[in-house]
Design a protein around this motif. Structure first.
Motif, short mmCIF file in Angstrom:
data_model
loop_
_atom_site.label_atom_id
_atom_site.label_comp_id
_atom_site.label_asym_id
_atom_site.label_seq_id
_atom_site.Cartn_x
_atom_site.Cartn_y
_atom_site.Cartn_z
N GLU A 101 -69.17 15.58 31.37
CA GLU A 101 -68.21 16.66 31.65
C GLU A 101 -68.90 17.85 32.30
O GLU A 101 -68.31 18.55 33.11
CB GLU A 101 -67.52 17.09 30.34
CG GLU A 101 -66.48 16.08 29.87
CD GLU A 101 -65.96 16.37 28.47
OE1 GLU A 101 -64.76 16.18 28.26
OE2 GLU A 101 -66.77 16.76 27.59
N THR A 149 -69.43 16.69 26.49
CA THR A 149 -70.41 15.62 26.82
C THR A 149 -71.12 15.98 28.13
O THR A 149 -70.64 16.83 28.90
CB THR A 149 -69.70 14.26 26.99
OG1 THR A 149 -68.81 14.39 28.09
CG2 THR A 149 -68.95 13.84 25.76
N PHE A 150 -72.24 15.28 28.40
CA PHE A 150 -73.03 15.56 29.61
C PHE A 150 -72.23 15.26 30.89
O PHE A 150 -72.30 15.99 31.87
CB PHE A 150 -74.33 14.72 29.59
CG PHE A 150 -75.17 14.92 30.80
CD1 PHE A 150 -75.88 16.11 31.01
CD2 PHE A 150 -75.26 13.94 31.78
CE1 PHE A 150 -76.65 16.30 32.13
CE2 PHE A 150 -76.04 14.11 32.91
CZ PHE A 150 -76.73 15.30 33.08
#
Lengths: 329, 330
Positions: free
Chosen positions: A158, A155-156
């Protein structure tokens, strides 16, 4: 397989047995009676009774019957009927099991008291049946290798910390390169445009010109006109000759000017005339004639022009910043 | 230059203040020097404010007020404050008359136009309070009857800066009721010589009575009419506020040295005293010079100093000087 389905339907009919006790009804209902080994199943506990009911909610350990594991539980949710006469409490348990077989979930007791009755009563749910079956292994087919762990897409959020670190490193490297270049060229790090410092007489003449353009006395603001005129001259005297004129009265300013060298009697008389006229306007409601208003400004300009030499001399002698001791009152 | 109502006021002041020079002249027949004290006596007289005089013995404090009383054709009382003085000794009491078989009021020495309360700090608080209450209310109650004090009514209290043992210092609230606190200094050499000559000769100098109390009351009314511009009001407020919040007026160095600043009475009295001063100077309007001329006398007893200030030998005079040298003149 067919037998399993029949048994499952039978168990479903058995599941969710209700228990009634006077006006109270307690139920324990499974989502399904048949699950695959390791699968999850919900058990919904429900208490229904009069609105004055006080219930001691049954508590569970991590396991029921040793093999059925409680892996999650919701908070006890309460709701009232529209007429607020009956109360309903519910809780959902999330169960799983890792051993195949038939399991009977025992009766779950609910202890309660109905206000104003002080007696504590008990109502129990019915039995629930759960069948846990395994997968049928096809022994005829070849054995396949064990599957590796599944890859979850990133995900972004992360990625964000890594992006920020990379950005900071880039900025730091650029700043370092910029700093080294500046050092090599021997240039200052930040260019501050030097403020043009006007001489006190230049500043005073500029301010007097601005005052003339504003045409204050012509618009009836005579007091403001004379106040500003004297403030300009007092600031000029303070900056130019080190006399704290802003904190001095007219008499004190004249006295200090007369004491310092470099002022002719005529020059001092000019300042005195301006300051005294202004005092009359400021403190005695005096209204000078238009001619007088014009004269004080031109006299002020004359005073500045005639004392430029003194200011420059004092600046060259390095005495501009030497503030004389303030007069003792 | 056209002056409107101020011009008319100036003319009135020129007429009404003519007696100021005459009083000063008569005073100087008897008192050598002490110009500052005489001027402050006139300010107190015109602004209807009482004066606290501080000076060593022998500086003509008593003589000055006695002379002033004789010039104005007014009644003068001198009360020597001692530790055993009682309020009744000051304001009066009820005395039983055997002849009339009733209590009769016997008025005390306070019923005079000019009172010299000599060494006021030698009497205990109850006597000081009795005097200060009369000063404030301008009336005295004896028994059931209340008596108005005569007008003009001016109290001059003296304090001796030496011999502080066995004294009762005036509380701040009481001191605040005095409009001015005047410090009297020694005469200079020339004046001292004149004093010797005047006192060893056969001819005794005496002041003549030249005006009546009614003239003073009329002059007071005119003095109150002296014009005080809003800019001067702002200047007064700035001076008083600088004593309360010095840091706001570039006087951060006085933080922690002033325990309390000048009270609103200081503002009132600065305005009244400066008007009286302008009147004495024959002017119908107040200028910043007038404020600066009276500022020390009005404020010196209204600024409280901390122990730190006393340890650093900083006086209220230093603080007032610095305030006047820092606050911008309008």
């Amino acid at each position: 397989m067919r037998i399993i389905k029949i048994i499952g339907i039978f168990l479903l009919l058995l599941g969710g047995v209700q228990s009634f006790s006077q006006d109270v009804r307690v139920t324990a209902r499974l989502d399904t009676g048949v699950i695959l080994i390791g699968d999850h199943v919900g058990l919904k506990l429900r208490f229904e009774g009069p609105s004055g009911s006080h219930v001691i909610w049954p508590s569970f350990n991590d396991t029921i019957l040793g093999n059925i594991i409680v892996i999650g539980r919701s908070k006890v949710d309460s709701s009232f009927s529209k007429d607020r006469k009956s109360l309903s409490l519910t809780q959902e348990l999330n169960l799983t099991c890792f051993d195949s077989g038939f399991y009977t979930i025992p009766q779950i007791p609910f202890r309660y008291r109905i206000f104003p009755d002080t007696a504590v009563k008990t109502a129990a749910t019915g039995l629930s049946m759960l069948m846990v079956h395994t997968l049928k292994v096809d022994t005829t087919s070849i054995i396949k290798p064990i599957k590796g762990p599944l890859q979850v897409p990133l995900t972004f959020l992360e990625i964000l910390p890594y992006l920020l670190i990379a950005l900071a490193v880039i900025i730091f490297v650029l700043a370092l390169v910029w700093y080294i270049r500046k050092r090599k060229k021997n240039e200052p790090l930040i260019h501050i445009r030097p403020k043009v410092k006007l001489h006190p007489h230049e500043k005073a003449l500029q301010e007097l010109e601005k005052l003339r353009i504003r045409k204050l006395w012509q618009q009836g603001n005579i007091k403001e006109y004379h106040s500003e005129l004297t403030d300009i001259l007092r600031t000029y005297i303070e900056d130019g000759f080190g006399i704290p004129a802003m904190e001095c009265t007219t008499h004190e300013i004249i006295f200090r000017l007369a004491q310092s060298n470099g002022f002719s009697k005529a020059v001092i008389e000019k300042v005195e005339q301006i300051l005294q006229t202004a005092d009359m306007v400021k403190f005695a409601k005096a209204v000078p004639s238009p001619q007088e208003n014009e004269n004080v400004l031109s006299t002020g300009i004359e005073f500045v022009n005639q004392t430029i030499r003194t200011v420059v001399d004092q600046a060259q002698a390095g005495s501009t910043n030497q503030i004389e001791p303030k007069p003792q009152v | 230059m056209v002056e409107t109502d101020i011009k008319a006021l100036n003319e009135r002041i020129q007429r009404e203040s003519a007696f100021v020079d005459m009083i000063t002249m008569e005073m100087h027949k008897v008192i050598i020097g002490q110009k500052h004290m005489i001027e402050r006596l006139l300010i107190g007289l015109l602004a209807n404010g009482h004066i606290l005089l501080e000076g060593v013995p022998g500086l003509a404090k008593t003589l000055a007020i006695k002379t002033l009383a004789s010039i104005i054709e007014a009644k003068f009382s001198r009360i020597q404050f001692t530790p055993d003085l009682l309020p009744a000794d000051l304001v009066g009491t009820l005395v039983y008359s055997q002849k009339r078989e009733e209590f009769q009021v016997r008025k005390g020495p306070i019923f005079a136009n000019f009172i010299l309360a000599d060494e006021i700090n030698r009497s205990p608080a109850k006597v000081q309070s009795a005097l200060l209450e009369a000063m404030q209310e301008r009336q005295v109650t004896i028994g059931d009857s209340t008596f108005q004090l005569p007008e003009p009514f001016l109290v001059l209290a003296t304090e001796n800066p030496i011999e502080q043992e066995g004294t009762y210092p005036l509380p701040e609230a009481q001191v605040d009721r005095f409009m001015l606190k005047v410090i009297i200094s020694y005469p200079d050499k020339k004046e001292e010589k004149q004093i010797i000559r005047q006192n060893i000769g056969n001819e005794i100098s005496a002041a003549s009575t030249i005006i009546k109390p009614e003239d003073i009351l009329r002059a007071r009314a005119v003095a109150r009419e002296v014009y005080l511009d809003e800019k001067i009001e702002t200047y007064i407020t700035d001076i008083v506020f600088a004593s309360r919040f010095p840091a706001d007026y570039k006087l951060k160095k006085f933080d922690g040295l002033i325990s309390y600043g000048a009270s609103p009475r200081a503002s009132i009295y600065l305005a009244l005293a400066s008007k009286a001063y302008a009147f004495i100077k024959r002017r119908g309007y107040v200028i910043p010079e007038d404020i600066r001329a009276v500022a020390h006398d009005v404020m010196r007893h209204r600024i409280g100093l901390t122990y730190e200030a006393e340890a650093e030998n900083i006086t209220s005079e230093d603080i007032i000087n610095e305030i006047l040298n820092t606050v911008e003149v309008p």
